[in-house]
Design an enzyme around this catalytic site. Structure first.
Site, PDB file in Angstrom:
ATOM      1  N   ASP A  84      93.573  17.112 -90.526  1.00  0.00           N
ATOM      2  CA  ASP A  84      92.337  17.849 -90.806  1.00  0.00           C
ATOM      3  C   ASP A  84      92.252  19.106 -89.949  1.00  0.00           C
ATOM      4  O   ASP A  84      92.157  19.007 -88.724  1.00  0.00           O
ATOM      5  CB  ASP A  84      91.123  16.964 -90.503  1.00  0.00           C
TER       6      ASP A  84
ATOM      7  N   ASP B  21      89.026  10.564 -99.657  1.00  0.00           N
ATOM      8  CA  ASP B  21      88.983  10.787 -98.213  1.00  0.00           C
ATOM      9  C   ASP B  21      87.580  10.603 -97.669  1.00  0.00           C
ATOM     10  O   ASP B  21      86.658  11.318 -98.051  1.00  0.00           O
ATOM     11  CB  ASP B  21      89.458  12.224 -97.933  1.00  0.00           C
TER      12      ASP B  21
HETATM   13  C1  DX5 Z   1      86.605  14.278 -92.781  1.00  0.00           C
HETATM   14  C2  DX5 Z   1      88.077  14.210 -92.831  1.00  0.00           C
HETATM   15  C3  DX5 Z   1      88.635  12.825 -92.943  1.00  0.00           C
HETATM   16  C4  DX5 Z   1      88.268  11.899 -91.811  1.00  0.00           C
HETATM   17  C5  DX5 Z   1      88.288  10.490 -92.346  1.00  0.00           C
HETATM   18  O1  DX5 Z   1      86.213  15.568 -93.026  1.00  0.00           O
HETATM   19  O2  DX5 Z   1      88.538  14.992 -93.910  1.00  0.00           O
HETATM   20  O3  DX5 Z   1      90.034  12.855 -93.067  1.00  0.00           O
HETATM   21  O4  DX5 Z   1      89.156  12.025 -90.773  1.00  0.00           O
HETATM   22  O5  DX5 Z   1      87.875   9.635 -91.356  1.00  0.00           O
HETATM   23  P1  DX5 Z   1      87.321   8.181 -91.698  1.00  0.00           P
HETATM   24  O6  DX5 Z   1      88.424   7.464 -92.426  1.00  0.00           O
HETATM   25  O7  DX5 Z   1      87.040   7.610 -90.343  1.00  0.00           O
HETATM   26  O8  DX5 Z   1      86.113   8.360 -92.538  1.00  0.00           O
END
Ligand code: DX5
Length: 226
Positions: free
Chosen positions: A38, A178
């Site tokens: 990210d 995601d």
């Molecule tokens: C949020 C990111 C995700 C995040 C997901 O903007 O794009 O990739 O890291 O994290 P979890 O799985 O903890 O929701």
């Protein structure tokens, strides 16, 4: 229709950055399909994460594909730099990009996999004109910018709709989700057509380690296929 293969994409946003290389090696051993990175600029989303130097370092510790989620105001400005350090795929948001078609063509011109990302408030219908140009669609199941957020259940009907559009217009295109993906929500998204699951906290913040966490997530996801 889901082809029965569920791919896991560990999102390093929730990893322990002091031991990133080791955590990625564990994820690779546990069968991760790719590493999800990210990139946030504090403008497109209200958070700042990492940039080109981190990606360059990760390239040295894994052969897995590096998938770059660009949550930045002007993705075109950084495509070359991320490409030079070994990125394999770029995720570009529909939101805020007035020249999305041009950006997608640029990524393809760099020989990289290209995905379009839509936020929870964005309808599937916006994909109609560009679906033929992408290798993957990413449906955000949380508002982008942070890990550890609760899954937004109202995105499930949209995932089903995107799956139908892909099967009609662009068969073979991946459908990645995601945000808030864990052993409870993984079977829900798979049952409506997702085949690639991004997970951060459910992989890197569980008490029993990366390998056990990924096995648990994979088992839960496959429940929806039986
Ligand atoms: C949020 C990111 C995700 C995040 C997901 O903007 O794009 O990739 O890291 O994290 P979890 O799985 O903890 O929701």
């Amino acid at each position: 229709m889901n082809n029965g293969i569920i791919k896991l994409a560990p999102s390093i946003l929730s990893a322990d950055f002091a031991h990133l290389g080791q955590q990625i090696a564990e994820a690779e051993r546990a069968g991760a399909d790719r590493i999800y990175i990210d990139v946030m600029d504090g403008h497109f989303v209200p958070n700042i994460s990492l940039g080109v130097p981190i990606v360059a370092s990760l390239r040295r510790v894994t052969r897995l594909p590096l998938e770059i989620h660009l949550m930045i105001s002007d993705p075109d400005l950084f495509l070359d730099e991320f490409t030079e350090v070994g990125s394999d795929a770029f995720l570009v948001h529909w939101e805020g990009n007035n020249n999305l078609h041009r950006t997608l063509q640029r990524v393809k011109g760099l020989g990289k996999r290209v995905s379009v990302v839509i936020n929870p408030a964005t309808p599937a219908a916006v994909l109609e004109e560009i679906l033929r140009d992408v290798d993957q669609v990413v449906v955000m199941t949380v508002n982008p910018g942070f890990g550890h957020q609760p899954f937004i259940h109202t995105t499930l009907p949209k995932i089903r709709c995107v799956r139908q559009m892909i099967d009609e217009i662009r068969p073979g295109c991946d459908l990645e989700v995601d945000g808030g993906i864990d052993a409870t929500t993984a079977p829900l998204v798979v049952s409506v057509g997702a085949n690639v699951l991004v997970a951060g906290s459910a992989i890197f913040s569980e008490g029993d380690g990366v390998v056990a966490a990924m096995q648990r997530l994979r088992a839960a996801a496959h429940q929806a296929l039986t």
